[in-house]
Scaffold this active site. Structure first.
Site, PDB file in Angstrom:
ATOM      1  CB  SER A  52      -0.908   0.023   1.227  1.00 25.32           C
ATOM      2  OG  SER A  52      -1.632  -1.186   1.341  1.00 25.32           O
TER       3      SER A  52
HETATM    4  N1  SAH Z   1      -0.888  -3.675   3.547  1.00 25.37           N
HETATM    5  C1  SAH Z   1      -0.341  -4.617   2.592  1.00 25.37           C
HETATM    6  C2  SAH Z   1      -1.235  -4.627   1.374  1.00 25.37           C
HETATM    7  C3  SAH Z   1      -1.547  -5.964   0.861  1.00 25.37           C
HETATM    8  S1  SAH Z   1      -2.625  -5.970  -0.554  1.00 25.37           S
HETATM    9  C4  SAH Z   1       1.055  -4.114   2.234  1.00 25.37           C
HETATM   10  O1  SAH Z   1       1.280  -2.916   2.359  1.00 25.37           O
HETATM   11  O2  SAH Z   1       1.901  -4.903   1.812  1.00 25.37           O
HETATM   12  C5  SAH Z   1      -3.983  -6.868   0.087  1.00 25.37           C
HETATM   13  C6  SAH Z   1      -3.753  -8.323   0.369  1.00 25.37           C
HETATM   14  O3  SAH Z   1      -5.010  -8.898   0.765  1.00 25.37           O
HETATM   15  C7  SAH Z   1      -3.295  -9.154  -0.818  1.00 25.37           C
HETATM   16  O4  SAH Z   1      -2.030  -9.693  -0.529  1.00 25.37           O
HETATM   17  C8  SAH Z   1      -4.365 -10.262  -0.960  1.00 25.37           C
HETATM   18  O5  SAH Z   1      -3.804 -11.513  -1.267  1.00 25.37           O
HETATM   19  C9  SAH Z   1      -4.998 -10.258   0.423  1.00 25.37           C
HETATM   20  N2  SAH Z   1      -6.374 -10.777   0.535  1.00 25.37           N
HETATM   21  C10 SAH Z   1      -7.410 -10.627  -0.320  1.00 25.37           C
HETATM   22  N3  SAH Z   1      -8.517 -11.228   0.163  1.00 25.37           N
HETATM   23  C11 SAH Z   1      -8.180 -11.777   1.371  1.00 25.37           C
HETATM   24  C12 SAH Z   1      -8.887 -12.533   2.359  1.00 25.37           C
HETATM   25  N4  SAH Z   1     -10.189 -12.854   2.226  1.00 25.37           N
HETATM   26  N5  SAH Z   1      -8.212 -12.924   3.467  1.00 25.37           N
HETATM   27  C13 SAH Z   1      -6.884 -12.617   3.627  1.00 25.37           C
HETATM   28  N6  SAH Z   1      -6.168 -11.912   2.724  1.00 25.37           N
HETATM   29  C14 SAH Z   1      -6.806 -11.494   1.604  1.00 25.37           C
END
Ligand code: SAH
Length: 197
Positions: A52
């Protein structure tokens, strides 16, 4: 990054600013993108996911008003950057990541950073840590189309949940609070997150 992207846009909580200062973003970025780690944008992770934008991580963290004794649930560990910030501000962070390879590398990275108050597991964040709740704070880094009741039911009394909601081109952050058994819901800034799956 702190001065131009975070403080200049109105993040004022000294605990949040301190957590950012202590947690270098370049450690969470894939090696070929290290030079871009301080830019004002999300960056690609493996498997089509993203790390993010720093300001959004700061904004969501500040809105949670974390206290040192809080129990936190995070959905979407991704790189573990947001997880690390949360872990500096709360007692314990349970973080769920649907992609097993991302969960494994984030868990390793957080361990190597010496963060001992996080539990990263692969699975669906809506249900994975239900047994460990209720939570004082819930943060989702993936966007459902509507607010999932399944998630809100895991909020403790006095708890706060920050979550992006809506389809890709019309998402907003929502802040949901449980006060005196009642829920309040506020629609905040427009954002763009990957979909909750
Ligand atoms: N804050 C993180 C952003 C990750 S993007 C950073 O800065 O690195 C969002 C993530 O949510 C993705 O990796 C995706 O695989 C995950 N995701 C999507 N649906 C999900 C669910 N139902 N449960 C757990 N993770 C999920």
């Amino acid at each position: 990054m702190l001065r131009e992207q975070i403080v200049a846009r109105g993040i004022t909580d000294p605990r949040v600013i301190g957590a950012f200062r202590a947690m270098p973003r370049d450690l969470f970025v894939p090696p070929n993108l290290r030079a871009s780690a301080w830019e004002d944008r999300p960056l690609p992770l493996e498997r089509g996911q993203t790390i993010s934008q720093p300001f959004i991580v700061a904004l969501m963290t500040e809105l949670l008003r974390l206290k040192p004794d809080d129990l936190v649930l995070e959905i979407g560990t991704g790189s573990g950057y947001q997880t690390a910030i949360l872990a500096r501000l709360a007692r314990w962070v349970f973080s769920a990541e649907l992609e097993p390879s991302l969960a494994a590398s984030a868990a390793l990275r957080l361990h190597d950073l010496g963060l001992t108050n996080v539990d990263v597991q692969a699975g669906d964040g809506l249900t994975l840590f239900r047994h460990a709740g209720p939570f004082d704070a819930i943060l989702s880094a993936a966007a459902p189309l509507t607010i999932p009741e399944e998630l809100i039911s895991q909020l403790a009394e006095g708890g706060r949940c920050i979550i992006p909601v809506g389809a890709a081109d019309q998402q907003h952050l929502y802040l949901i609070e449980k006060i005196g058994g009642e829920q309040t819901r506020r629609r905040l800034d427009p954002v763009r997150f990957v979909p909750l799956r």
